[in-house]
Design a protein around this motif. Structure first.
Motif, PDB file in Angstrom:
ATOM      1  N   ASN A 132      83.356  -2.028  51.846  1.00 30.03           N
ATOM      2  CA  ASN A 132      84.604  -1.201  51.213  1.00 30.03           C
ATOM      3  C   ASN A 132      84.845  -2.880  50.595  1.00 30.03           C
ATOM      4  N   SER A 133      85.127  -3.853  50.971  1.00 31.02           N
ATOM      5  CA  SER A 133      85.952  -5.453  50.351  1.00 31.02           C
ATOM      6  C   SER A 133      84.897  -5.644  49.799  1.00 31.02           C
ATOM      7  N   ALA A 134      83.386  -5.480  49.863  1.00 33.42           N
ATOM      8  CA  ALA A 134      82.303  -5.996  49.408  1.00 33.42           C
ATOM      9  C   ALA A 134      81.785  -5.450  48.292  1.00 33.42           C
ATOM     10  N   LEU A 135      82.053  -3.969  48.368  1.00 35.65           N
ATOM     11  CA  LEU A 135      81.818  -2.722  46.885  1.00 35.65           C
ATOM     12  C   LEU A 135      82.706  -3.062  45.989  1.00 35.65           C
ATOM     13  N   SER A 136      83.882  -2.906  46.505  1.00 36.38           N
ATOM     14  CA  SER A 136      85.062  -3.398  45.460  1.00 36.38           C
ATOM     15  C   SER A 136      84.999  -4.451  44.189  1.00 36.38           C
ATOM     16  N   MET A 137      84.520  -6.102  45.427  1.00 38.12           N
ATOM     17  CA  MET A 137      84.005  -6.921  44.598  1.00 38.12           C
ATOM     18  C   MET A 137      83.170  -7.214  43.409  1.00 38.12           C
ATOM     19  N   SER A 138      82.114  -6.139  44.180  1.00 35.97           N
ATOM     20  CA  SER A 138      80.786  -5.898  43.248  1.00 35.97           C
ATOM     21  C   SER A 138      81.175  -4.961  42.439  1.00 35.97           C
ATOM     22  N   GLY A 139      81.904  -4.315  42.153  1.00 37.33           N
ATOM     23  CA  GLY A 139      82.281  -3.430  40.899  1.00 37.33           C
ATOM     24  C   GLY A 139      81.641  -2.194  41.337  1.00 37.33           C
ATOM     25  N   TRP A 158      81.444   8.383  50.173  1.00 38.27           N
ATOM     26  CA  TRP A 158      79.149   7.867  50.386  1.00 38.27           C
ATOM     27  C   TRP A 158      79.820   6.822  51.552  1.00 38.27           C
ATOM     28  N   LEU A 159      81.309   5.869  51.257  1.00 39.09           N
ATOM     29  CA  LEU A 159      81.391   5.026  52.031  1.00 39.09           C
ATOM     30  C   LEU A 159      81.663   4.997  53.225  1.00 39.09           C
ATOM     31  N   SER A 160      81.714   6.023  53.296  1.00 46.08           N
ATOM     32  CA  SER A 160      82.150   6.277  55.769  1.00 46.08           C
ATOM     33  C   SER A 160      81.057   6.277  55.503  1.00 46.08           C
ATOM     34  N   ILE A 161      80.082   7.092  54.908  1.00 40.52           N
ATOM     35  CA  ILE A 161      79.098   8.099  55.697  1.00 40.52           C
ATOM     36  C   ILE A 161      77.350   6.238  55.568  1.00 40.52           C
ATOM     37  N   VAL A 204      87.811   6.477  58.947  1.00 40.32           N
ATOM     38  CA  VAL A 204      87.295   5.762  58.371  1.00 40.32           C
ATOM     39  C   VAL A 204      88.490   5.859  57.138  1.00 40.32           C
ATOM     40  N   SER A 205      90.008   6.531  58.177  1.00 46.11           N
ATOM     41  CA  SER A 205      90.880   6.334  56.540  1.00 46.11           C
ATOM     42  C   SER A 205      90.945   5.214  56.459  1.00 46.11           C
ATOM     43  N   VAL A 206      90.784   3.964  57.106  1.00 43.64           N
ATOM     44  CA  VAL A 206      90.682   2.990  56.379  1.00 43.64           C
ATOM     45  C   VAL A 206      90.375   2.343  55.050  1.00 43.64           C
ATOM     46  N   VAL A 207      89.556   3.254  54.883  1.00 48.57           N
ATOM     47  CA  VAL A 207      88.987   2.542  53.891  1.00 48.57           C
ATOM     48  C   VAL A 207      89.488   3.818  52.280  1.00 48.57           C
ATOM     49  N   GLY A 208      91.002   4.598  53.205  1.00 48.40           N
ATOM     50  CA  GLY A 208      91.166   5.762  52.244  1.00 48.40           C
ATOM     51  C   GLY A 208      90.584   7.534  52.043  1.00 48.40           C
ATOM     52  N   TYR A 209      89.683   7.475  52.888  1.00 48.80           N
ATOM     53  CA  TYR A 209      89.045   8.821  53.412  1.00 48.80           C
ATOM     54  C   TYR A 209      90.457   9.589  54.257  1.00 48.80           C
TER      55      TYR A 209
END
Length: 218
Positions: free
Chosen positions: A77-84, A91-94, A165-170
């Motif tokens: 989640n952090s890597a995808l957020s930093m990469s934009g 889909w992150l959870s998947i 997966v709730s840790v990433v907001g899902y």
């Protein structure tokens, strides 16, 4: 000055909120389980058939198996957020759950294929049966019997791991219950409901697996 007490009890609309969370849990479980199983079968077969593939994929397999799933979720989640990259939490959870399922399934498949007696394979080769025919008609059925129980265990574990997966907001079923607990303070009934939900999903699958294994063994 008058104070208005807000009704914090459980409402029928909360049942709909829980139902949506339950559907989210089932969607993630089914999709990640299907992707992870297909990917795991392919990866496990390749790792069994080729030492080169086994060496190349060893870092990915070892890291994924060693790092706790909740940390994988946070890091991805952090890597995808930093990469934009605009990935939804679904889909992150998947991605993370199916990756984990792929790795553990591949190890089950590789181990199950390794238990096939080499005498069977050698006998098939001596009869002029090709590699893929031997794989489909001899190795795969025997490996399926060996690895079925372990794969069912992985699938049930994946279903329970969806609570992470709730840790990433899902907002899945467990997160829905936590939100309602914080609002209504109805901790025990909601947690009992969560436990019952997972039991209703996992127990029939476990029982059917035992029945299927008994049929294969006979």
């Amino acid at each position: 000055m008058q104070f208005v007490l807000i009704d914090q009890g459980f409402h029928w609309s909360d049942a709909q909120f829980l139902l949506v969370g339950a559907v989210h849990t089932l969607m993630v479980s089914i999709l990640a389980g299907a992707i992870g199983t297909i990917g795991g079968i392919m990866l496990g077969w390749l790792r069994h058939a080729s030492s080169g593939v086994r060496i190349v994929t060893a870092p990915y397999v070892d890291i994924t198996r060693s790092v706790p799933l909740i940390i994988q979720l946070i890091l991805v989640n952090s890597a995808l957020s930093m990469s934009g990259t605009g990935f939804s939490t679904f889909w992150l959870s998947i991605i993370v759950l199916s990756s984990s399922m792929t790795v553990v399934t591949s190890e089950v498949v590789r181990g199950a294929l390794s238990t096939v007696p080499y005498a069977y394979i050698r006998a098939a080769r001596s009869l002029g049966i090709g590699y893929f025919q031997t794989l489909v008609h001899i190795s795969a059925p025997l490996a399926f019997r060996t690895g079925l129980s372990a794969w069912i265990g992985l699938l049930l574990g994946l279903t329970r791991d969806t609570a992470l997966v709730s840790v990433v907001g899902y907002v899945e079923f467990m997160k829905s219950a936590q939100i309602l607990i914080s609002r209504t303070n109805e901790t025990l009934p909601l947690l009992l409901g969560v436990g019952l939900f997972y039991f209703v999903i996992c127990y029939p699958v476990s029982r059917y697996s035992a029945h299927l294994q008994k049929g294969l063994a006979s």
